[in-house]
Design a protein around this motif. Structure first.
Motif, PDB file in Angstrom:
ATOM      1  N   ASN A  43      50.360  62.942  39.087  1.00 59.59           N
ATOM      2  CA  ASN A  43      51.744  63.182  38.689  1.00 59.59           C
ATOM      3  C   ASN A  43      52.608  61.934  38.784  1.00 59.59           C
ATOM      4  O   ASN A  43      53.585  61.794  38.076  1.00 59.59           O
ATOM      5  CB  ASN A  43      52.361  64.289  39.550  1.00 59.59           C
ATOM      6  N   ILE A  46      52.217  57.526  36.008  1.00 62.12           N
ATOM      7  CA  ILE A  46      52.741  57.814  34.674  1.00 62.12           C
ATOM      8  C   ILE A  46      52.205  56.856  33.612  1.00 62.12           C
ATOM      9  O   ILE A  46      52.457  57.027  32.433  1.00 62.12           O
ATOM     10  CB  ILE A  46      54.282  57.767  34.672  1.00 62.12           C
ATOM     11  N   PRO A  62      49.995  62.235  34.211  1.00 64.60           N
ATOM     12  CA  PRO A  62      50.490  63.618  34.103  1.00 64.60           C
ATOM     13  C   PRO A  62      49.842  64.387  32.948  1.00 64.60           C
ATOM     14  O   PRO A  62      49.627  65.599  33.050  1.00 64.60           O
ATOM     15  CB  PRO A  62      51.991  63.436  33.844  1.00 64.60           C
ATOM     16  N   VAL A 145      59.888  55.987  42.778  1.00 61.95           N
ATOM     17  CA  VAL A 145      60.396  55.563  41.468  1.00 61.95           C
ATOM     18  C   VAL A 145      60.095  56.618  40.402  1.00 61.95           C
ATOM     19  O   VAL A 145      60.982  57.041  39.666  1.00 61.95           O
ATOM     20  CB  VAL A 145      59.777  54.201  41.060  1.00 61.95           C
ATOM     21  N   ASN A 146      58.852  57.071  40.328  1.00 57.69           N
ATOM     22  CA  ASN A 146      58.427  57.881  39.180  1.00 57.69           C
ATOM     23  C   ASN A 146      58.705  59.364  39.310  1.00 57.69           C
ATOM     24  O   ASN A 146      58.846  60.065  38.313  1.00 57.69           O
ATOM     25  CB  ASN A 146      56.928  57.687  38.927  1.00 57.69           C
ATOM     26  N   ILE A 147      58.746  59.869  40.535  1.00 58.55           N
ATOM     27  CA  ILE A 147      58.951  61.312  40.687  1.00 58.55           C
ATOM     28  C   ILE A 147      60.368  61.600  41.178  1.00 58.55           C
ATOM     29  O   ILE A 147      61.054  62.460  40.648  1.00 58.55           O
ATOM     30  CB  ILE A 147      57.894  61.918  41.638  1.00 58.55           C
ATOM     31  N   GLU A 148      60.803  60.846  42.177  1.00 54.58           N
ATOM     32  CA  GLU A 148      62.110  61.156  42.755  1.00 54.58           C
ATOM     33  C   GLU A 148      63.233  60.369  42.087  1.00 54.58           C
ATOM     34  O   GLU A 148      64.406  60.715  42.223  1.00 54.58           O
ATOM     35  CB  GLU A 148      62.055  60.935  44.259  1.00 54.58           C
TER      36      GLU A 148
END
Lengths: 418, 115
Positions: A43, A46, A62, A145-148
């Motif tokens: 997830n 990315i 993802p 960075v990428n999820i939150e």
């Protein structure tokens, strides 16, 4: 209720194992995941480059996970997210906890351990200096960075040139940070060549090979680091120091299989790799408990995790339906010269085939992988190039397994004439 | 003669591109390597992956990618276009986020379902 199979971990390994077990006829399957969603570390990965082997197309993390999550639909496989497994026992009980059901003990006829791996931290490699905020593992930064959606710094030095570190060098740069340097202790990068090209060279980020961080400065936040060249003994050489003003240090210094549950269950672990010890069908030292993916050994490509995990899922189904494979007259697999570690360490006599995975200890040019049964050569496979960063694979067919007279085989790597 | 490492797949073939002889590519193991070698010397392109804001509290970012490679020098411009976007959930994998980037025919698409 008694489940046919409980899978611990809903990342690529767990998803593939559950689906394969379902295909082989298991009915009640439960996946337990501690995050709020399935897919695991994919997830936050990315970037693209996943699935070239398995799906024959290039996907992002993802997307790769999403395909397996979609495949769950209509299978009846249950997934319980936000749930932490606290203990696994040899009689196949799983103690877990979540905010809705509280503490519960679940029972299964078989278990697949698919907890993945963890990053090595600053503590694991003992970097000298103060302990300010701003030192984090590359994977933790990737999640922020990428999820939150939080940037973790503006001026960054990356220690370690593993793939996650390289990917984060590009990611931080695209998001507006300045990546000052990627620092690698070894004389070669542990990452894929393509990532050196597209993550460092594309953005003119310098790669310092045979260098390490010798000091981290800063009181509350990182203010700077010093790096130095290292000699063949990997010790810093005085007079070669370079200072960088930075506010962030990202660490990409290796991965360790996440085996706390396994260890506490008394299941055998290889003390050198921290991976679970498995048979050729991914069965652990406890019959009916299987393991696959990065919890066994750290893989280069998720496609291989999928393949290995399908094997574990199928083996769990076979165990539930037909009982355990006999462990008598087992074949032990030994590491020969220049072979780092091997999976599996044991092969059931009745196995239809066996895939052996290993890493070599040094770089080989024109060479061969040799599998020996005593003095008899079972297999001799040529390779143009082998490196510790790339996992090697040898498949032993049923007829080769039948030809094994002794109770152990040894895998070597050696140079050969062209 | 230009020497390159192919980035199309993890194999990382060492390519040679002969600019004087019609950009002939050698060292590739597949047709995609040939294409990469030619493009890299004449008009280098990259796939860009990033994230955009969502209106979901639980999943504040949605990952996106360009559904093809865009000119390398446009990477930062492409990133800038994502800054102002807020996607409303539900978002479906494959959904177009920005169409026809810089008239290349390439779009930014979502790479994840976000409910």
């Amino acid at each position: 209720m008694m489940y046919d199979l409980i899978v611990v971990g809903g990342g690529p390994a767990g998803l593939a194992a559950a689906l394969a077990a379902k295909e082989k006829g298991l009915d009640s399957i439960l996946i337990i995941e501690r995050d709020s969603q399935l897919g695991g570390i994919l997830n936050q990965c990315i970037h693209n480059g996943f699935g070239l082997h398995y799906f024959k197309e290039e996907l992002t993390g993802p997307e790769y996970a999403g395909r397996f999550i979609k495949m769950l639909e209509g299978t009846g496989i249950k997934a319980m997210c936000d749930t932490m497994v606290l203990a696994v026992t040899q009689d196949k009980k799983i103690h877990c906890i979540n905010p809705t059901d509280g503490y519960q003990v679940l029972e299964a006829k078989s278990i697949v351990l698919a907890m993945g791996c963890r990053e090595r931290t600053r503590g694991a490699i003992s970097i000298p200096g103060t302990r300010p905020a701003g030192v984090l593992t590359a994977g933790a930064a990737q999640r922020f960075v990428n999820i939150e959606g939080h940037m973790v710094g503006k001026r960054v030095v990356i220690l370690g040139s593993g793939d996650i570190g390289l990917i984060m060098a590009r990611r931080m740069t695209l998001e507006g940070a300045k990546v000052l340097a990627c620092v690698e202790l070894m004389p070669y990068s542990g990452g894929l060549q393509r990532n050196i090209v597209q993550c460092l060279n594309d953005f003119d980020i310098p790669l310092y090979l045979s260098h390490t961080i010798t000091e981290i400065r800063g009181k509350n936040r990182v203010e700077g680091v010093t790096i130095a060249k290292v000699g063949p003994d990997r010790k810093p050489i005085e007079g070669t120091e370079i200072d960088f003003d930075c506010d962030t240090v990202l660490l990409s210094v290796g991965l360790i299989p996440e085996n706390e549950l396994t260890r506490n269950a008394g299941i055998d672990i290889d003390i050198r790799t921290n991976g679970v010890v498995v048979w050729e069908n991914m069965e652990t030292s406890v019959p009916g408990i299987f393991a696959s993916g990065n919890v066994v050994h750290v893989h280069d490509l998720v496609d291989y995790v999928t393949g290995e995990s399908q094997k574990a899922g199928r083996a769990a189904a076979e165990y539930v339906k037909q009982g355990m494979r006999s462990r008598e007259h087992a074949i032990s697999v030994n590491e020969g010269k220049d072979v780092g570690f091997i999976v599996p360490l044991k092969i059931h006599r009745e196995a239809m085939d066996a895939e052996i995975f290993f890493r070599v200890r040094r770089i080989f040019e024109t060479s061969a992988i040799v599998v020996k049964d005593g003095d008899k050569v079972l297999a001799h496979l040529k390779r143009a190039h082998m490196a510790p960063g790339e996992m090697e694979r040898v498949k032993l067919s049923r007829s080769l397994l039948d030809a094994i007279e002794g109770d152990e085989i040894t895998v070597y790597a050696e140079e050969v004439e062209e | 003669m230009k020497e390159l490492i192919c980035i199309t797949c993890p194999r990382g073939c060492h390519l040679k591109v002969d600019e004087e002889n019609g950009y002939e590519v050698t060292g590739n193991s597949c047709p995609r390597g040939k294409e990469y070698g030619y493009n890299e010397v004449t008009n280098p392109k990259r796939v860009v992956t990033s994230t955009v804001r969502t209106n979901s509290r639980e999943y504040p970012r949605c990952p996106v990618k360009t559904n093809g490679a865009i000119p390398k020098e446009k990477m930062f411009d492409a990133m800038k276009l994502l800054d102002d976007i807020v996607l409303a959930v539900p978002i479906y994998c494959g959904e177009k986020v920005i169409e026809n980037l810089f008239d290349t025919g390439i779009d930014f698409v979502a790479t994840k379902d976000v409910q």
